[in-house]
Design a protein around this motif. Structure first.
Motif, PDB file in Angstrom:
ATOM      1  N   VAL A   1       0.543  -1.377   0.074  1.00 22.75           N
ATOM      2  CA  VAL A   1       0.194  -0.172   0.047  1.00 22.75           C
ATOM      3  C   VAL A   1       1.083   1.364   0.469  1.00 22.75           C
ATOM      4  O   VAL A   1       0.437   2.567   0.116  1.00 22.75           O
ATOM      5  CB  VAL A   1      -0.836   0.073   1.311  1.00 22.75           C
ATOM      6  N   LYS A   2       2.086   1.353   0.103  1.00 20.78           N
ATOM      7  CA  LYS A   2       2.705   2.270   0.400  1.00 20.78           C
ATOM      8  C   LYS A   2       2.788   3.577  -1.262  1.00 20.78           C
ATOM      9  O   LYS A   2       2.853   2.672  -2.467  1.00 20.78           O
ATOM     10  CB  LYS A   2       4.282   2.136   0.497  1.00 20.78           C
ATOM     11  N   GLY A   3       2.332   4.502  -0.904  1.00 15.31           N
ATOM     12  CA  GLY A   3       1.970   4.694  -1.524  1.00 15.31           C
ATOM     13  C   GLY A   3       1.359   5.168  -2.611  1.00 15.31           C
ATOM     14  O   GLY A   3       0.991   6.593  -3.148  1.00 15.31           O
ATOM     15  N   ARG A   4       0.335   4.667  -2.378  1.00 13.46           N
ATOM     16  CA  ARG A   4      -1.067   4.471  -2.203  1.00 13.46           C
ATOM     17  C   ARG A   4      -2.589   4.906  -0.993  1.00 13.46           C
ATOM     18  O   ARG A   4      -3.203   5.846  -1.144  1.00 13.46           O
ATOM     19  CB  ARG A   4      -1.686   3.367  -2.480  1.00 13.46           C
ATOM     20  N   PHE A   5      -1.330   4.749   0.243  1.00 11.17           N
ATOM     21  CA  PHE A   5      -2.533   4.835   1.275  1.00 11.17           C
ATOM     22  C   PHE A   5      -1.369   5.886   2.266  1.00 11.17           C
ATOM     23  O   PHE A   5      -0.310   5.737   2.390  1.00 11.17           O
ATOM     24  CB  PHE A   5      -2.760   3.108   1.933  1.00 11.17           C
ATOM     25  N   THR A   6      -2.364   6.425   2.857  1.00 12.14           N
ATOM     26  CA  THR A   6      -1.639   7.473   3.771  1.00 12.14           C
ATOM     27  C   THR A   6      -2.414   7.368   4.818  1.00 12.14           C
ATOM     28  O   THR A   6      -3.945   7.800   5.406  1.00 12.14           O
ATOM     29  CB  THR A   6      -1.936   8.823   3.944  1.00 12.14           C
ATOM     30  N   ILE A   7      -1.679   7.503   6.529  1.00 10.98           N
ATOM     31  CA  ILE A   7      -2.069   7.330   7.402  1.00 10.98           C
ATOM     32  C   ILE A   7      -2.075   8.859   7.710  1.00 10.98           C
ATOM     33  O   ILE A   7      -0.484   9.124   8.358  1.00 10.98           O
ATOM     34  CB  ILE A   7      -1.896   6.008   8.736  1.00 10.98           C
ATOM     35  N   SER A   8      -2.958   9.173   8.797  1.00 11.10           N
ATOM     36  CA  SER A   8      -2.825  10.583   9.776  1.00 11.10           C
ATOM     37  C   SER A   8      -3.935  10.684  11.355  1.00 11.10           C
ATOM     38  O   SER A   8      -4.467   9.620  11.287  1.00 11.10           O
ATOM     39  CB  SER A   8      -3.633  11.712   8.586  1.00 11.10           C
ATOM     40  N   ARG A   9      -3.288  11.590  11.800  1.00  8.08           N
ATOM     41  CA  ARG A   9      -3.880  11.676  13.080  1.00  8.08           C
ATOM     42  C   ARG A   9      -4.330  12.655  13.505  1.00  8.08           C
ATOM     43  O   ARG A   9      -4.558  13.988  12.886  1.00  8.08           O
ATOM     44  CB  ARG A   9      -3.052  11.037  14.466  1.00  8.08           C
ATOM     45  N   ASP A  10      -5.876  12.653  13.836  1.00 14.41           N
ATOM     46  CA  ASP A  10      -6.286  14.364  14.465  1.00 14.41           C
ATOM     47  C   ASP A  10      -6.304  14.229  15.973  1.00 14.41           C
ATOM     48  O   ASP A  10      -7.782  13.442  16.731  1.00 14.41           O
ATOM     49  CB  ASP A  10      -7.193  14.759  13.806  1.00 14.41           C
ATOM     50  N   SER A  11      -5.240  14.149  16.947  1.00 12.43           N
ATOM     51  CA  SER A  11      -5.269  14.287  18.372  1.00 12.43           C
ATOM     52  C   SER A  11      -6.346  14.703  18.619  1.00 12.43           C
ATOM     53  O   SER A  11      -6.902  14.799  20.492  1.00 12.43           O
ATOM     54  CB  SER A  11      -3.960  14.535  18.684  1.00 12.43           C
ATOM     55  N   ALA A  12      -6.858  16.010  18.329  1.00 14.38           N
ATOM     56  CA  ALA A  12      -7.917  16.726  19.493  1.00 14.38           C
ATOM     57  C   ALA A  12      -9.267  16.002  19.092  1.00 14.38           C
ATOM     58  O   ALA A  12     -10.268  16.028  20.053  1.00 14.38           O
ATOM     59  CB  ALA A  12      -7.563  18.321  18.845  1.00 14.38           C
ATOM     60  N   LYS A  13      -9.424  15.206  18.208  1.00 16.24           N
ATOM     61  CA  LYS A  13     -10.373  14.568  18.033  1.00 16.24           C
ATOM     62  C   LYS A  13     -10.419  12.909  18.220  1.00 16.24           C
ATOM     63  O   LYS A  13     -11.622  12.022  18.305  1.00 16.24           O
ATOM     64  CB  LYS A  13     -10.564  14.530  16.346  1.00 16.24           C
ATOM     65  N   ASN A  14      -9.164  12.789  18.517  1.00 13.01           N
ATOM     66  CA  ASN A  14      -8.853  11.360  18.843  1.00 13.01           C
ATOM     67  C   ASN A  14      -9.057  10.617  17.820  1.00 13.01           C
ATOM     68  O   ASN A  14      -9.467   9.280  18.309  1.00 13.01           O
ATOM     69  CB  ASN A  14      -9.210  10.654  20.034  1.00 13.01           C
ATOM     70  N   THR A  15      -8.636  10.853  16.761  1.00 13.88           N
ATOM     71  CA  THR A  15      -9.095   9.942  15.185  1.00 13.88           C
ATOM     72  C   THR A  15      -7.962   9.943  14.607  1.00 13.88           C
ATOM     73  O   THR A  15      -6.956  10.885  14.568  1.00 13.88           O
ATOM     74  CB  THR A  15     -10.383  11.116  14.504  1.00 13.88           C
ATOM     75  N   VAL A  16      -8.040   8.666  14.038  1.00 13.28           N
ATOM     76  CA  VAL A  16      -6.655   8.346  12.633  1.00 13.28           C
ATOM     77  C   VAL A  16      -7.488   7.628  12.142  1.00 13.28           C
ATOM     78  O   VAL A  16      -9.114   7.709  11.673  1.00 13.28           O
ATOM     79  CB  VAL A  16      -6.339   7.089  13.461  1.00 13.28           C
ATOM     80  N   TYR A  17      -7.479   8.142  10.760  1.00 15.44           N
ATOM     81  CA  TYR A  17      -7.653   8.367   9.537  1.00 15.44           C
ATOM     82  C   TYR A  17      -6.243   6.919   8.307  1.00 15.44           C
ATOM     83  O   TYR A  17      -5.716   6.940   8.577  1.00 15.44           O
ATOM     84  CB  TYR A  17      -7.841   9.374   8.487  1.00 15.44           C
ATOM     85  N   LEU A  18      -7.789   6.327   7.660  1.00 16.09           N
ATOM     86  CA  LEU A  18      -5.917   6.307   6.126  1.00 16.09           C
ATOM     87  C   LEU A  18      -7.077   6.487   5.142  1.00 16.09           C
ATOM     88  O   LEU A  18      -8.263   6.339   4.547  1.00 16.09           O
ATOM     89  CB  LEU A  18      -6.802   4.312   6.196  1.00 16.09           C
ATOM     90  N   GLN A  19      -6.677   7.033   4.271  1.00 12.06           N
ATOM     91  CA  GLN A  19      -6.676   7.957   3.366  1.00 12.06           C
ATOM     92  C   GLN A  19      -6.113   6.598   2.313  1.00 12.06           C
ATOM     93  O   GLN A  19      -4.880   6.577   1.799  1.00 12.06           O
ATOM     94  CB  GLN A  19      -6.242   9.233   2.735  1.00 12.06           C
ATOM     95  N   MET A  20      -7.140   5.900   1.363  1.00  9.11           N
ATOM     96  CA  MET A  20      -6.684   5.549   0.163  1.00  9.11           C
ATOM     97  C   MET A  20      -7.132   5.555  -1.311  1.00  9.11           C
ATOM     98  O   MET A  20      -8.072   6.364  -1.243  1.00  9.11           O
ATOM     99  CB  MET A  20      -7.743   3.534   0.784  1.00  9.11           C
ATOM    100  N   ASN A  21      -5.588   5.658  -1.600  1.00 15.85           N
ATOM    101  CA  ASN A  21      -5.997   6.511  -3.093  1.00 15.85           C
ATOM    102  C   ASN A  21      -5.864   4.944  -4.111  1.00 15.85           C
ATOM    103  O   ASN A  21      -4.969   4.366  -4.038  1.00 15.85           O
ATOM    104  CB  ASN A  21      -5.787   7.225  -2.922  1.00 15.85           C
ATOM    105  N   SER A  22      -5.681   5.260  -5.308  1.00 15.66           N
ATOM    106  CA  SER A  22      -5.654   3.896  -6.224  1.00 15.66           C
ATOM    107  C   SER A  22      -5.836   2.560  -5.809  1.00 15.66           C
ATOM    108  O   SER A  22      -5.067   1.507  -5.872  1.00 15.66           O
ATOM    109  CB  SER A  22      -4.102   4.530  -6.706  1.00 15.66           C
TER     110      SER A  22
END
Length: 124
Positions: free
Chosen positions: A63-84
């Motif tokens: 998934v490297k180069g297509r997916f991006t993991i990120s965090r929003d500490s204020a919302k206690n939320t982690v995201y996984l953006q999945m492209n392509s």
């Protein structure tokens, strides 16, 4: 407690963003991650992010180069953006959290808390 959401049906080449909202003892988490599983197969590592301080990330080669993991500490939320997205990305995606640095973040044994899973289906 971890609550995953954002799964759905998408065509190949499309994008989806998964969310994992943490509640309760979130201050104790060292890292959070995403795994995925298809019927008859073991749950496999997708991506991880350090929650405390650095925010360092790691990805599975697939998934490297297509997916991006990120965090929003204020919302206690982690995201996984999945492209392509590809049909082989079809799976139930699970978010997970670890309270300590186990040193084995790419395995399910490296995490103590799990969400309920959200289904991602990529059509060809």
């Amino acid at each position: 407690q971890l609550q995953a959401s954002g799964g759905g049906l998408v065509q190949a080449g499309g994008s989806l963003r998964l969310s994992c909202a943490a509640s309760g003892r979130t201050f104790s988490f060292y890292r959070m991650g995403w795994f995925r599983q298809t019927p008859g197969k073991e749950r496999e590592f997708v991506a991880t992010i350090i929650i405390r301080s650095s925010g360092g990330t790691s990805y599975a080669a697939s998934v490297k180069g297509r997916f991006t993991i990120s965090r929003d500490s204020a919302k206690n939320t982690v995201y996984l953006q999945m492209n392509s997205l590809k049909p082989e990305d079809t799976a139930v995606y699970y978010c997970a959290a670890a309270q300590t640095d186990s040193g084995i973040y790419w395995t399910t044994g490296g995490y103590s808390d799990w969400g309920q899973g959200t289904l991602v289906t990529v059509s060809s």
